[in-house]
Design a protein around this motif. Structure first.
Motif, PDB file in Angstrom:
ATOM      1  N   GLU A 144      -7.670  32.192  47.610  1.00 11.79           N
ATOM      2  CA  GLU A 144      -6.277  31.930  47.984  1.00 11.79           C
ATOM      3  C   GLU A 144      -6.099  30.489  48.469  1.00 11.79           C
ATOM      4  OE1 GLU A 144      -3.930  35.125  50.152  1.00 11.79           O
ATOM      5  OE2 GLU A 144      -6.000  35.817  50.447  1.00 11.79           O
ATOM      6  N   MET A 145      -7.047  30.020  49.297  1.00 16.23           N
ATOM      7  CA  MET A 145      -6.950  28.645  49.791  1.00 16.23           C
ATOM      8  C   MET A 145      -7.010  27.647  48.640  1.00 16.23           C
ATOM      9  SD  MET A 145      -8.997  28.361  53.417  1.00 16.23           S
ATOM     10  CE  MET A 145     -10.346  29.517  53.215  1.00 16.23           C
ATOM     11  N   GLU A 146      -7.916  27.869  47.709  1.00 15.54           N
ATOM     12  CA  GLU A 146      -8.042  26.959  46.566  1.00 15.54           C
ATOM     13  C   GLU A 146      -6.755  26.926  45.753  1.00 15.54           C
ATOM     14  OE1 GLU A 146     -11.582  28.449  44.687  1.00 15.54           O
ATOM     15  OE2 GLU A 146     -12.896  27.250  45.982  1.00 15.54           O
ATOM     16  N   LYS A 147      -6.142  28.088  45.554  1.00  7.13           N
ATOM     17  CA  LYS A 147      -4.880  28.155  44.808  1.00  7.13           C
ATOM     18  C   LYS A 147      -3.792  27.369  45.535  1.00  7.13           C
ATOM     19  CE  LYS A 147      -1.641  31.447  42.817  1.00  7.13           C
ATOM     20  NZ  LYS A 147      -0.505  31.962  43.534  1.00  7.13           N
ATOM     21  N   MET A 148      -3.703  27.540  46.850  1.00  9.88           N
ATOM     22  CA  MET A 148      -2.686  26.829  47.616  1.00  9.88           C
ATOM     23  C   MET A 148      -2.965  25.331  47.660  1.00  9.88           C
ATOM     24  SD  MET A 148      -1.813  29.527  50.671  1.00  9.88           S
ATOM     25  CE  MET A 148      -0.427  28.605  51.333  1.00  9.88           C
ATOM     26  N   ILE A 149      -4.230  24.945  47.762  1.00 10.00           N
ATOM     27  CA  ILE A 149      -4.576  23.512  47.719  1.00 10.00           C
ATOM     28  C   ILE A 149      -4.064  22.917  46.412  1.00 10.00           C
ATOM     29  CG2 ILE A 149      -6.480  21.853  47.498  1.00 10.00           C
ATOM     30  CD1 ILE A 149      -8.086  23.715  49.417  1.00 10.00           C
ATOM     31  N   ASP A 150      -4.337  23.594  45.309  1.00  8.85           N
ATOM     32  CA  ASP A 150      -3.887  23.104  43.998  1.00  8.85           C
ATOM     33  C   ASP A 150      -2.361  22.998  43.938  1.00  8.85           C
ATOM     34  OD1 ASP A 150      -6.537  22.979  43.221  1.00  8.85           O
ATOM     35  OD2 ASP A 150      -6.487  24.870  42.110  1.00  8.85           O
ATOM     36  N   GLU A 151      -1.665  23.983  44.508  1.00  7.30           N
ATOM     37  CA  GLU A 151      -0.195  23.942  44.523  1.00  7.30           C
ATOM     38  C   GLU A 151       0.315  22.787  45.377  1.00  7.30           C
ATOM     39  OE1 GLU A 151       0.983  27.850  45.829  1.00  7.30           O
ATOM     40  OE2 GLU A 151       0.316  28.785  43.950  1.00  7.30           O
ATOM     41  N   PHE A 152      -0.263  22.596  46.553  1.00 11.16           N
ATOM     42  CA  PHE A 152       0.140  21.478  47.411  1.00 11.16           C
ATOM     43  C   PHE A 152      -0.113  20.155  46.699  1.00 11.16           C
ATOM     44  CE2 PHE A 152      -1.075  24.021  51.496  1.00 11.16           C
ATOM     45  CZ  PHE A 152       0.131  24.678  51.474  1.00 11.16           C
ATOM     46  N   TRP A 153      -1.312  20.024  46.138  1.00 10.17           N
ATOM     47  CA  TRP A 153      -1.734  18.768  45.515  1.00 10.17           C
ATOM     48  C   TRP A 153      -0.829  18.408  44.337  1.00 10.17           C
ATOM     49  CZ3 TRP A 153      -4.594  16.915  49.103  1.00 10.17           C
ATOM     50  CH2 TRP A 153      -5.320  15.744  48.914  1.00 10.17           C
ATOM     51  N   ALA A 154      -0.339  19.415  43.628  1.00  8.88           N
ATOM     52  CA  ALA A 154       0.550  19.170  42.483  1.00  8.88           C
ATOM     53  C   ALA A 154       1.875  18.552  42.924  1.00  8.88           C
ATOM     54  CB  ALA A 154       0.799  20.474  41.729  1.00  8.88           C
ATOM     55  N   GLU A 155       2.314  18.826  44.143  1.00 11.14           N
ATOM     56  CA  GLU A 155       3.574  18.272  44.653  1.00 11.14           C
ATOM     57  C   GLU A 155       3.407  16.912  45.317  1.00 11.14           C
ATOM     58  OE1 GLU A 155       6.330  20.678  46.975  1.00 11.14           O
ATOM     59  OE2 GLU A 155       5.168  22.451  46.415  1.00 11.14           O
ATOM     60  N   LEU A 156       2.197  16.590  45.727  1.00 14.21           N
ATOM     61  CA  LEU A 156       1.963  15.394  46.536  1.00 14.21           C
ATOM     62  C   LEU A 156       1.721  14.153  45.688  1.00 14.21           C
ATOM     63  CD1 LEU A 156      -0.450  17.018  49.141  1.00 14.21           C
ATOM     64  CD2 LEU A 156       1.871  16.200  49.575  1.00 14.21           C
ATOM     65  N   PRO A 157       2.072  12.983  46.244  1.00 20.77           N
ATOM     66  CA  PRO A 157       1.713  11.755  45.547  1.00 20.77           C
ATOM     67  C   PRO A 157       0.191  11.606  45.516  1.00 20.77           C
ATOM     68  CG  PRO A 157       2.695  11.260  47.695  1.00 20.77           C
ATOM     69  CD  PRO A 157       2.778  12.747  47.491  1.00 20.77           C
ATOM     70  N   GLU A 158      -0.295  10.938  44.475  1.00 22.60           N
ATOM     71  CA  GLU A 158      -1.733  10.744  44.332  1.00 22.60           C
ATOM     72  C   GLU A 158      -2.278   9.995  45.543  1.00 22.60           C
ATOM     73  OE1 GLU A 158      -4.941   8.832  41.175  1.00 22.60           O
ATOM     74  OE2 GLU A 158      -2.796   8.663  40.776  1.00 22.60           O
ATOM     75  N   LEU A 159      -3.444  10.407  45.988  1.00 24.27           N
ATOM     76  CA  LEU A 159      -4.077   9.791  47.149  1.00 24.27           C
ATOM     77  C   LEU A 159      -5.095   8.766  46.658  1.00 24.27           C
ATOM     78  CD1 LEU A 159      -4.190   9.913  50.244  1.00 24.27           C
ATOM     79  CD2 LEU A 159      -5.991  11.617  50.031  1.00 24.27           C
ATOM     80  N   LYS A 160      -4.844   7.495  46.957  1.00 27.82           N
ATOM     81  CA  LYS A 160      -5.732   6.418  46.507  1.00 27.82           C
ATOM     82  C   LYS A 160      -6.420   5.718  47.670  1.00 27.82           C
ATOM     83  CE  LYS A 160      -2.946   5.517  42.430  1.00 27.82           C
ATOM     84  NZ  LYS A 160      -2.192   4.546  41.665  1.00 27.82           N
ATOM     85  N   ASN A 161      -6.031   6.079  48.897  1.00 26.86           N
ATOM     86  CA  ASN A 161      -6.596   5.458  50.092  1.00 26.86           C
ATOM     87  C   ASN A 161      -6.865   6.536  51.126  1.00 26.86           C
ATOM     88  OD1 ASN A 161      -4.367   3.570  48.904  1.00 26.86           O
ATOM     89  ND2 ASN A 161      -5.732   2.200  50.008  1.00 26.86           N
ATOM     90  N   PHE A 162      -7.660   6.179  52.128  1.00 30.13           N
ATOM     91  CA  PHE A 162      -7.740   7.026  53.309  1.00 30.13           C
ATOM     92  C   PHE A 162      -6.399   6.919  54.028  1.00 30.13           C
ATOM     93  CE2 PHE A 162     -12.306   6.149  52.728  1.00 30.13           C
ATOM     94  CZ  PHE A 162     -12.776   7.457  52.732  1.00 30.13           C
ATOM     95  N   ILE A 163      -6.041   7.981  54.737  1.00 29.26           N
ATOM     96  CA  ILE A 163      -4.790   7.952  55.502  1.00 29.26           C
ATOM     97  C   ILE A 163      -5.095   8.268  56.960  1.00 29.26           C
ATOM     98  CG2 ILE A 163      -3.266   8.540  53.576  1.00 29.26           C
ATOM     99  CD1 ILE A 163      -3.301  11.469  54.622  1.00 29.26           C
ATOM    100  N   LEU A 164      -4.228   7.777  57.836  1.00 27.42           N
ATOM    101  CA  LEU A 164      -4.366   8.099  59.248  1.00 27.42           C
ATOM    102  C   LEU A 164      -3.820   9.494  59.502  1.00 27.42           C
ATOM    103  CD1 LEU A 164      -3.207   4.750  60.910  1.00 27.42           C
ATOM    104  CD2 LEU A 164      -5.548   5.554  60.527  1.00 27.42           C
ATOM    105  N   PRO A 165      -4.539  10.309  60.270  1.00 30.00           N
ATOM    106  CA  PRO A 165      -3.999  11.623  60.625  1.00 30.00           C
ATOM    107  C   PRO A 165      -2.755  11.432  61.483  1.00 30.00           C
ATOM    108  CG  PRO A 165      -6.335  11.425  61.236  1.00 30.00           C
ATOM    109  CD  PRO A 165      -5.865  10.076  60.840  1.00 30.00           C
ATOM    110  N   GLY A 166      -1.762  12.240  61.246  1.00 31.49           N
ATOM    111  CA  GLY A 166      -0.528  12.144  62.023  1.00 31.49           C
ATOM    112  C   GLY A 166       0.630  12.691  61.232  1.00 31.49           C
TER     113      GLY A 166
END
Length: 185
Positions: free
Chosen positions: A99-121
């Motif tokens: 279930e987590m893997e499925k949701m990760i894939d769904e979230f990732w499909a909506e998000l902009p591509e990650l090309k850098n590290f990001i600050l938590p916040g």
């Protein structure tokens, strides 16, 4: 009336499932404590998700509560490992990881591509999900250390590893939905 205090831990020991007494600072208790802290951190994240939630964030809150229940099962399994009661403790399986893997894939499909590290916040909910993620990683490190002393089921390692991935994706997704810009490193 049942009292919350028993005074049995006043000397630095605590009891595990089955009655075994251990030092509160032993490796077994450290990993159980980390899982407990992670559970509490998820509870805080859920509060912030439900404070200003969309329907999709409400379903995330419900899913996080099911993860909290899983964490109680993991804690019980860890507390019962060296007893004859271990076989009777309800254990997590692979279903939540899927279930987590499925949701990760769904979230990732909506998000902009990650090309850098990001600050938590980001948003309050997103920041608390990031915090839960690092607590999850710490719990995972303690689990690995404990697993060097006591044989553990592989599902425990997989669950915590995937959970930290899930929490990272969920934090990014929540911040994206809240139109919070990610700050690149």
């Amino acid at each position: 009336m049942l009292k919350i205090y028993t005074k049995t831990g006043d000397t630095g020991e605590t009891g595990l499932i089955g009655g075994k007494r251990v030092d509160k600072c032993c490796l077994e208790m450290r990993v159980i404590g980390e899982v407990d802290e992670l559970n509490a951190a998820l509870g805080v994240a859920i509060v912030f998700l439900t404070c200003h939630s969309e329907r999709s964030e409400e379903s995330l809150s419900g899913f996080l509560q099911s993860i909290q229940r899983d964490l109680f099962k993991i804690g019980a399994e860890l507390a019962s490992l060296q007893t004859n009661l271990s076989g009777s403790i309800e254990k997590i399986g692979d279903d939540r990881v899927v279930e987590m893997e499925k949701m990760i894939d769904e979230f990732w499909a909506e998000l902009p591509e990650l090309k850098n590290f990001i600050l938590p916040g980001g948003s309050e909910a997103g920041a608390h999900l990031h915090l839960a993620r690092v607590i999850c990683r710490r719990a995972e490190r303690e689990l690995v250390a404990f697993g060097k002393a006591v044989p553990l089921r592989p599902e425990l390692y997989i669950y915590l590893n995937r959970l930290s991935d899930f929490l990272f994706a969920a934090a990014r997704w929540v911040n994206f939905k809240a139109v919070e810009e990610e700050i690149k490193v």
